[in-house]
Design a protein around this motif. Structure first.
Motif, PDB file in Angstrom:
ATOM      1  N   VAL A 183      35.380  45.432  37.097  1.00 40.42           N
ATOM      2  CA  VAL A 183      34.540  44.637  38.000  1.00 40.42           C
ATOM      3  C   VAL A 183      35.238  43.301  38.202  1.00 40.42           C
ATOM      4  O   VAL A 183      35.584  42.624  37.222  1.00 40.42           O
ATOM      5  N   GLU A 184      35.448  42.928  39.451  1.00 40.74           N
ATOM      6  CA  GLU A 184      36.133  41.660  39.737  1.00 40.74           C
ATOM      7  C   GLU A 184      35.264  40.763  40.613  1.00 40.74           C
ATOM      8  O   GLU A 184      34.756  41.196  41.646  1.00 40.74           O
ATOM      9  N   PHE A 185      35.113  39.532  40.143  1.00 40.78           N
ATOM     10  CA  PHE A 185      34.444  38.497  40.925  1.00 40.78           C
ATOM     11  C   PHE A 185      35.538  37.560  41.451  1.00 40.78           C
ATOM     12  O   PHE A 185      36.342  37.041  40.661  1.00 40.78           O
ATOM     13  N   ARG A 186      35.553  37.340  42.763  1.00 39.49           N
ATOM     14  CA  ARG A 186      36.572  36.457  43.343  1.00 39.49           C
ATOM     15  C   ARG A 186      35.890  35.417  44.234  1.00 39.49           C
ATOM     16  O   ARG A 186      35.070  35.765  45.092  1.00 39.49           O
ATOM     17  N   ALA A 187      36.249  34.156  44.027  1.00 38.30           N
ATOM     18  CA  ALA A 187      35.629  33.067  44.773  1.00 38.30           C
ATOM     19  C   ALA A 187      36.066  33.087  46.231  1.00 38.30           C
ATOM     20  O   ALA A 187      37.212  33.417  46.553  1.00 38.30           O
ATOM     21  N   ASP A 188      35.144  32.741  47.111  1.00 34.90           N
ATOM     22  CA  ASP A 188      35.486  32.604  48.515  1.00 34.90           C
ATOM     23  C   ASP A 188      36.423  31.409  48.697  1.00 34.90           C
ATOM     24  O   ASP A 188      36.543  30.556  47.809  1.00 34.90           O
ATOM     25  N   ALA A 189      37.086  31.341  49.821  1.00 36.80           N
ATOM     26  CA  ALA A 189      38.075  30.288  50.083  1.00 36.80           C
ATOM     27  C   ALA A 189      37.478  28.900  49.835  1.00 36.80           C
ATOM     28  O   ALA A 189      36.387  28.583  50.330  1.00 36.80           O
ATOM     29  N   GLY A 190      38.200  28.113  49.049  1.00 37.05           N
ATOM     30  CA  GLY A 190      37.770  26.749  48.767  1.00 37.05           C
ATOM     31  C   GLY A 190      36.738  26.631  47.663  1.00 37.05           C
ATOM     32  O   GLY A 190      36.327  25.519  47.312  1.00 37.05           O
ATOM     33  N   GLY A 191      36.306  27.764  47.110  1.00 35.08           N
ATOM     34  CA  GLY A 191      35.289  27.728  46.070  1.00 35.08           C
ATOM     35  C   GLY A 191      35.869  27.935  44.684  1.00 35.08           C
ATOM     36  O   GLY A 191      37.056  27.744  44.440  1.00 35.08           O
ATOM     37  N   GLY A 192      35.008  28.326  43.746  1.00 33.20           N
ATOM     38  CA  GLY A 192      35.449  28.567  42.376  1.00 33.20           C
ATOM     39  C   GLY A 192      34.724  27.681  41.385  1.00 33.20           C
ATOM     40  O   GLY A 192      33.807  26.928  41.725  1.00 33.20           O
ATOM     41  N   ILE A 193      35.167  27.789  40.134  1.00 35.60           N
ATOM     42  CA  ILE A 193      34.592  26.987  39.051  1.00 35.60           C
ATOM     43  C   ILE A 193      35.489  25.770  38.858  1.00 35.60           C
ATOM     44  O   ILE A 193      36.643  25.886  38.453  1.00 35.60           O
ATOM     45  N   ALA A 194      34.977  24.594  39.160  1.00 34.51           N
ATOM     46  CA  ALA A 194      35.775  23.370  39.096  1.00 34.51           C
ATOM     47  C   ALA A 194      36.025  22.963  37.646  1.00 34.51           C
ATOM     48  O   ALA A 194      35.305  23.387  36.731  1.00 34.51           O
ATOM     49  N   PRO A 195      37.045  22.131  37.407  1.00 31.60           N
ATOM     50  CA  PRO A 195      37.284  21.618  36.046  1.00 31.60           C
ATOM     51  C   PRO A 195      36.030  20.948  35.481  1.00 31.60           C
ATOM     52  O   PRO A 195      35.318  20.240  36.184  1.00 31.60           O
TER      53      PRO A 195
END
Length: 244
Positions: A116-128
């Motif tokens: 199972v893979e979760f991938r952030a949309d462009a410009g997103g994600g978990i920030a520092p």
């Protein structure tokens, strides 16, 4: 000038600086030690269905976490496995063949969700400095006390953290342990070994705890207080010596 010729105030400053440095190192080390990808569940039991929650802290100071790939080994295979949507993330699954088909509710099953893979949309994600939780729901779980789910965390700068190393009872925790889930109702003998590992600080099936970091902070502050007391006493003794 020799070290013994330093004035009491200067000696106090040197000692205080060393103690503060030790305090910072202790707190930083404790915080770093708890920053693993972990998995927990409030209802997962052997033979039953439940929800798995993967907690993913961002360990980078400059890059965001943009993907999490969770592997499901065949010994942890479930007939049904679904991912909970996360806003700003796209979920994909990969299936694999079972070595031996299983029958569930009168139906023969020959494949299972293996990745199972979760991938952030462009410009997103978990920030520092942040973390995110990703959830799966499925079952039935195998008749086991613990299940391991190797995971790979990908950052926006292209680097990866592979949380894939097995945790072995009675051995020191690996540097990059795979998330381990503890099931209710599993084999009693295996469960006893799992409980022992968890009490030794090697278990990662439960929720993340701040107790180790808190204990390290308390010890460091206590050491600082004792050191400061020694500095004050030394300073007073130095003044009496000078005045005499």
């Amino acid at each position: 000038m020799s070290p013994t010729s330093l004035r009491p105030g200067a000696r106090a400053g040197v000692v205080l600086a060393a103690l503060l440095a030790a305090l910072v190192a202790s707190v930083a080390g404790a915080a770093g030690a708890s920053a693993h990808v972990t998995v927990s569940s409030a209802d997962a039991a052997a033979g039953g269905y439940g929800k798995l929650t993967f907690r993913v802290p961002n360990e980078s100071d400059t890059a965001s976490t943009v993907a999490l790939r969770i592997s499901v080994p065949e010994d942890a295979a479930m007939v049904s496995l679904r991912a909970q949507p996360v806003p700003g993330w796209t979920v994909t699954t990969t299936s694999a063949q079972l070595a031996e088909p299983v029958e569930v509710h009168g139906q023969e099953i020959s494949t299972y969700v293996s990745v199972v893979e979760f991938r952030a949309d462009a410009g997103g994600g978990i920030a520092p400095g942040q973390f995110q939780e990703f959830s799966l729901s499925g079952g039935p779980f195998p008749d086991a006390a613990t299940l391991s789910y190797p995971a790979v965390q990908t950052y926006s700068d292209g680097t990866e953290s592979a949380w894939i190393e097995p945790t072995v009872d009675g051995q020191e925790e690996p540097e990059s342990p795979a998330p381990v889930l503890t099931l209710a109702g599993g084999d009693a003998a295996t469960a006893a070994g799992t409980d022992t590992a968890a009490s030794d600080g090697h278990g990662h099936g439960g929720p993340v705890s701040n107790e180790p970091a808190g204990l390290a902070l308390f010890v460091a502050i206590l050491a600082l207080a004792v050191g400061l007391a020694g500095v004050v006493l030394g300073y007073r003794a130095g003044r009496r010596t000078v005045s005499s």
